[in-house]
Design a protein around this motif. Structure first.
Motif, mmCIF file in Angstrom:
data_model
loop_
_atom_site.group_PDB
_atom_site.id
_atom_site.type_symbol
_atom_site.label_atom_id
_atom_site.label_comp_id
_atom_site.label_asym_id
_atom_site.label_seq_id
_atom_site.Cartn_x
_atom_site.Cartn_y
_atom_site.Cartn_z
ATOM 1 N N MET A 1 0.798 -1.180 0.314
ATOM 2 C CA MET A 1 0.008 0.139 0.033
ATOM 3 C C MET A 1 0.999 1.484 -0.074
ATOM 4 S SD MET A 1 -3.228 -0.463 0.192
ATOM 5 C CE MET A 1 -4.183 -2.027 0.427
ATOM 6 N N GLN A 2 0.276 2.224 -0.832
ATOM 7 C CA GLN A 2 1.093 3.602 -0.549
ATOM 8 C C GLN A 2 0.910 4.448 0.595
ATOM 9 O OE1 GLN A 2 -0.232 6.161 -3.467
ATOM 10 N NE2 GLN A 2 1.443 7.692 -3.636
ATOM 11 N N LYS A 3 2.049 4.791 1.251
ATOM 12 C CA LYS A 3 2.274 5.604 2.526
ATOM 13 C C LYS A 3 1.828 6.777 2.145
ATOM 14 C CE LYS A 3 3.735 2.050 4.846
ATOM 15 N NZ LYS A 3 2.843 1.374 6.002
ATOM 16 N N VAL A 4 1.139 7.591 3.114
ATOM 17 C CA VAL A 4 0.764 9.022 3.075
ATOM 18 C C VAL A 4 1.255 9.601 4.387
ATOM 19 C CG1 VAL A 4 -1.058 8.906 1.432
ATOM 20 C CG2 VAL A 4 -1.682 8.454 3.691
ATOM 21 N N ILE A 5 1.266 10.936 4.625
ATOM 22 C CA ILE A 5 1.821 11.737 5.567
ATOM 23 C C ILE A 5 0.751 12.785 5.935
ATOM 24 C CG2 ILE A 5 3.584 12.879 7.202
ATOM 25 C CD1 ILE A 5 5.501 11.519 5.278
ATOM 26 N N SER A 6 0.056 12.955 7.102
ATOM 27 C CA SER A 6 -0.779 13.857 7.380
ATOM 28 C C SER A 6 -0.148 15.484 7.464
ATOM 29 C CB SER A 6 -1.710 13.801 8.663
ATOM 30 O OG SER A 6 -0.800 13.601 9.749
ATOM 31 N N LYS A 7 -0.641 16.322 6.537
ATOM 32 C CA LYS A 7 -0.058 17.605 6.423
ATOM 33 C C LYS A 7 -0.634 18.485 7.950
ATOM 34 C CE LYS A 7 0.445 18.674 1.595
ATOM 35 N NZ LYS A 7 -0.268 19.594 0.538
ATOM 36 N N TYR A 8 -1.870 18.009 8.150
ATOM 37 C CA TYR A 8 -2.432 18.823 9.334
ATOM 38 C C TYR A 8 -3.096 17.817 10.274
ATOM 39 C CZ TYR A 8 -2.495 21.979 5.092
ATOM 40 O OH TYR A 8 -2.039 22.486 4.072
ATOM 41 N N PRO A 9 -3.412 18.175 11.555
ATOM 42 C CA PRO A 9 -4.101 17.286 12.294
ATOM 43 C C PRO A 9 -5.658 16.843 11.616
ATOM 44 C CG PRO A 9 -3.325 19.109 13.548
ATOM 45 C CD PRO A 9 -3.063 19.529 12.006
ATOM 46 N N ILE A 10 -6.072 15.788 11.695
ATOM 47 C CA ILE A 10 -7.240 15.043 11.173
ATOM 48 C C ILE A 10 -7.943 14.528 12.127
ATOM 49 C CG2 ILE A 10 -8.173 13.845 9.287
ATOM 50 C CD1 ILE A 10 -5.508 13.917 7.899
ATOM 51 N N LYS A 11 -9.249 15.108 12.316
ATOM 52 C CA LYS A 11 -9.992 14.284 13.208
ATOM 53 C C LYS A 11 -10.848 13.213 12.810
ATOM 54 C CE LYS A 11 -13.339 15.302 17.131
ATOM 55 N NZ LYS A 11 -14.029 16.048 17.764
ATOM 56 N N ILE A 12 -10.727 12.011 13.279
ATOM 57 C CA ILE A 12 -11.393 11.052 12.851
ATOM 58 C C ILE A 12 -12.226 10.529 13.854
ATOM 59 C CG2 ILE A 12 -10.986 8.637 11.865
ATOM 60 C CD1 ILE A 12 -8.311 9.395 10.662
ATOM 61 N N GLY A 13 -13.687 10.535 14.247
ATOM 62 C CA GLY A 13 -14.526 10.352 14.947
ATOM 63 C C GLY A 13 -14.010 11.200 16.375
ATOM 64 N N ASN A 14 -13.458 10.540 17.318
ATOM 65 C CA ASN A 14 -13.321 11.175 18.442
ATOM 66 C C ASN A 14 -11.663 11.345 18.746
ATOM 67 O OD1 ASN A 14 -15.932 11.905 19.531
ATOM 68 N ND2 ASN A 14 -16.094 9.791 20.331
ATOM 69 N N VAL A 15 -10.996 10.957 17.480
ATOM 70 C CA VAL A 15 -9.536 10.949 17.866
ATOM 71 C C VAL A 15 -8.862 12.105 16.861
ATOM 72 C CG1 VAL A 15 -7.484 9.288 17.502
ATOM 73 C CG2 VAL A 15 -9.560 8.495 18.383
ATOM 74 N N LEU A 16 -7.921 12.746 17.229
ATOM 75 C CA LEU A 16 -7.394 13.617 16.549
ATOM 76 C C LEU A 16 -6.004 13.020 16.213
ATOM 77 C CD1 LEU A 16 -7.258 16.660 15.398
ATOM 78 C CD2 LEU A 16 -6.267 17.489 17.473
ATOM 79 N N VAL A 17 -5.746 12.892 14.759
ATOM 80 C CA VAL A 17 -4.477 12.227 14.364
ATOM 81 C C VAL A 17 -3.709 13.525 14.045
ATOM 82 C CG1 VAL A 17 -3.601 11.181 12.346
ATOM 83 C CG2 VAL A 17 -5.905 10.529 12.971
ATOM 84 N N PRO A 18 -2.621 13.403 14.998
ATOM 85 C CA PRO A 18 -1.397 14.524 14.831
ATOM 86 C C PRO A 18 -0.901 14.743 13.300
ATOM 87 C CG PRO A 18 -0.817 12.984 16.469
ATOM 88 C CD PRO A 18 -2.078 12.324 15.931
ATOM 89 N N MET A 19 -0.494 15.900 12.997
ATOM 90 C CA MET A 19 0.142 16.211 11.759
ATOM 91 C C MET A 19 1.498 15.419 11.894
ATOM 92 S SD MET A 19 1.749 20.032 10.819
ATOM 93 C CE MET A 19 2.909 20.115 12.168
#
Length: 69
Positions: A1-19
């Motif tokens: 699978m292709q890897k990605v990196i979050s540029k910004y914090p992303i909220k998924i449900g009740n969890v904030l995925v860090p930048m």
């Protein structure tokens, strides 16, 4: 699978995925478990991704850095 990196914090449900969190692009077949009527459109600006141990989500490509390792 292709890897990605979050540029910004992303909220998924009740969890904030860090930048800077590394995730991976998810196959449409896997997304159908959560979104049964989803279909692939090559011109779409969105992509299905999975971060951490969370369920896959749909994110706009502008929120991601695509890591071509």
């Amino acid at each position: 699978m292709q890897k990605v990196i979050s540029k910004y914090p992303i909220k998924i449900g009740n969890v904030l995925v860090p930048m800077g969190t590394v995730g991976e692009v998810v196959d449409v077949a896997e997304m159908r478990k959560y979104f049964p009527k989803i279909s692939y459109k090559s011109e779409s600006g969105q992509v299905a991704v999975k971060f951490l141990e969370l369920n896959p989500c749909i994110v706009h490509t502008s929120q991601l850095v695509f890591n071509h390792e």
